[in-house]
Design a protein around this motif. Structure first.
Motif, PDB file in Angstrom:
ATOM      1  N   GLY A 147       0.780  -1.226   0.000  1.00  0.00           N
ATOM      2  CA  GLY A 147       0.000   0.000   0.000  1.00  0.00           C
ATOM      3  C   GLY A 147       0.811   1.275   0.000  1.00  0.00           C
ATOM      4  N   VAL A 148       2.143   1.160   0.106  1.00  0.00           N
ATOM      5  CA  VAL A 148       2.987   2.356   0.106  1.00  0.00           C
ATOM      6  C   VAL A 148       3.185   2.833  -1.332  1.00  0.00           C
ATOM      7  CG1 VAL A 148       5.276   3.284   0.611  1.00  0.00           C
ATOM      8  CG2 VAL A 148       4.163   1.712   2.225  1.00  0.00           C
ATOM      9  N   ALA A 149       2.990   4.127  -1.552  1.00  0.00           N
ATOM     10  CA  ALA A 149       3.177   4.703  -2.889  1.00  0.00           C
ATOM     11  C   ALA A 149       4.658   4.965  -3.118  1.00  0.00           C
ATOM     12  CB  ALA A 149       2.382   5.998  -3.009  1.00  0.00           C
ATOM     13  N   TYR A 150       5.245   4.243  -4.084  1.00  0.00           N
ATOM     14  CA  TYR A 150       6.666   4.411  -4.395  1.00  0.00           C
ATOM     15  C   TYR A 150       6.916   5.618  -5.295  1.00  0.00           C
ATOM     16  CZ  TYR A 150       7.311  -0.470  -2.832  1.00  0.00           C
ATOM     17  OH  TYR A 150       7.355  -1.631  -2.107  1.00  0.00           O
ATOM     18  N   GLY A 151       5.846   6.120  -5.924  1.00  0.00           N
ATOM     19  CA  GLY A 151       5.980   7.184  -6.906  1.00  0.00           C
ATOM     20  C   GLY A 151       5.772   6.635  -8.305  1.00  0.00           C
ATOM     21  N   GLY A 152       5.300   7.493  -9.204  1.00  0.00           N
ATOM     22  CA  GLY A 152       5.098   7.068 -10.583  1.00  0.00           C
ATOM     23  C   GLY A 152       3.996   6.048 -10.763  1.00  0.00           C
ATOM     24  N   GLY A 153       3.060   5.987  -9.821  1.00  0.00           N
ATOM     25  CA  GLY A 153       1.958   5.032  -9.924  1.00  0.00           C
ATOM     26  C   GLY A 153       2.278   3.644  -9.411  1.00  0.00           C
TER      27      GLY A 153
END
Length: 385
Positions: free
Chosen positions: A212-218
């Motif tokens: 669930g962690v947003a790494y970036g870039g979708g």
């Protein structure tokens, strides 16, 4: 005017006055109790029809001026999501993670302080990632490693752009107080190392709550990771190349000193480079072919790798005449066969290897370079500093 007509007029006036007033002094009468609106109010978070809901956001139903009776949250197939009502019955929270890109529906009922039942229904949709790259963690469960071993979380399937979000999801727990920090070596790897070598026999637990962690870039985390491992005894190898020896220390005391031939002094490209490295791998038979320098199919026994720059500790009986006397190798530490086996048997992954006295330093671009940075440099490489 005759007396009868006066009396009739007075009666008429009184009747008109009575018709224009009420017993409450002109105010409308309150509605009956059963006609009042319920006092309880139900609220859902996220709100009805919400989209792109992060799967790690709290999912709650709350009530004011009342108590919850029941709450149900289910996915599109009707499978219920686990949750629990708080002890005071003022709120309900989901207790299991939601799936990516799914629609969920909820219904709730509560009884107000006025005894009236209220209901709430709605739905929302969770975020749909462009990708869910996997991650790895090392050391693995139940490993016993040396006092120089870093913790590595790697993202082999893609770069992380929101490093701070990832780092906040990482936790290191130790059986004793150990000062340490995370540092990003590049956009696909973050390592944790202690300020000083690990205390011997420390128990370590690492939790990476990446789902669930947003790494970036979708991109979003694919799954949570955990590992529990142990630090072994304190063993450190120290090599001062001009001495032509390799010393082994246990708990700060020298326990062995082996004659050695290190990298050629006259050529910095062939030096055994200065720096603190760690034991990375052990092979009973190692292949040391190097076509660049004109030799192939060269195998040596009891090979202990301590960098991916090309350095090993291994036997080299063919160089016997120089062991303990001159540095003539192409960067490796040559030992007599018996000494090489003795050291090989004592070494574990993560043992520090400290080299000094050479003309060349180990480049920080090499793999497993955690101890080549000063503590201040290491801390500056955290995304949270």
């Amino acid at each position: 005017m005759p007396r009868q007509k006066v009396i009739a007029a007075l009666v008429l006036v009184l009747a008109l006055v009575s018709a224009c007033t009420s017993e409450t002094g002109g105010q409308a009468s309150p509605p009956a109790a059963d006609e009042r609106p319920p006092v309880a109010k139900l609220t859902a978070a996220p709100a009805d029809k919400a989209t792109g809901v992060p799967v790690k956001d709290p999912i709650t139903i709350t009530v004011t001026e009342g108590a919850l009776d029941s709450v149900e949250l289910a996915n599109a197939t009707g499978k219920a999501v686990e949750g629990e009502i708080a002890e005071d019955k003022a709120s309900w929270s989901a207790t299991e993670p939601l799936g990516y890109g799914k629609e969920y529906s909820y219904t709730a009922t509560a009884t107000g302080t006025d005894g009236k039942v209220v209901e709430l229904a709605g739905s929302f949709t969770t975020v749909a990632p462009k990708s869910t790259p996997r991650a790895t963690i090392n050391p693995v469960d139940d490993a016993v490693v040396g006092v120089g071993m870093p913790i590595s979380v790697k993202f082999p399937e893609g770069p992380v752009t929101d490093k701070a979000a990832v780092e906040k999801a990482l936790k290191v727990e130790t059986s004793g107080d150990v000062e340490g920090s995370w540092a990003w070596l590049h956009d696909r790897q973050v390592d944790w190392r202690p300020k000083e070598y690990w205390p011997a026999n420390t128990e370590v637990k690492v939790t990476a709550n990446l789902y669930g962690v947003a790494y970036g870039g979708g991109a979003y985390g694919k799954a949570d990771l955990t590992t529990e491992f142990s630090i072994g005894r304190n063993q450190v190898v120290k090599i001062h190349t001009p001495d032509h020896r390799m010393d082994v220390y246990r708990d700060g005391k020298k326990v062995k000193s082996y004659p050695a031939s290190n990298g050629r002094d006259s050529d910095p490209n062939l030096n055994t480079p200065n720096g603190t490295m760690i034991v990375m791998a052990k092979e009973k038979v190692g292949n040391f072919s190097n076509p660049r320098y004109g030799y192939t199919d060269v195998e040596k026994l009891w090979a202990v790798r301590f960098s991916n720059h090309g350095e090993f500790i291994h036997e080299n009986e063919e160089n016997r005449s120089n062991i303990g006397k001159a540095n003539t190798s192409h960067g490796c530490v040559n030992l007599f066969e018996a000494d090489a086996k003795h050291y090989f048997d004592s070494a574990i992954i993560g043992d520090p290897v400290e080299v000094s006295g050479s003309r060349a330093d180990m480049p920080t671009t090499s793999d497993v370079n955690d101890w080549l940075f000063s503590w201040a440099q290491w801390q500056s490489m955290s995304a949270l500093n």
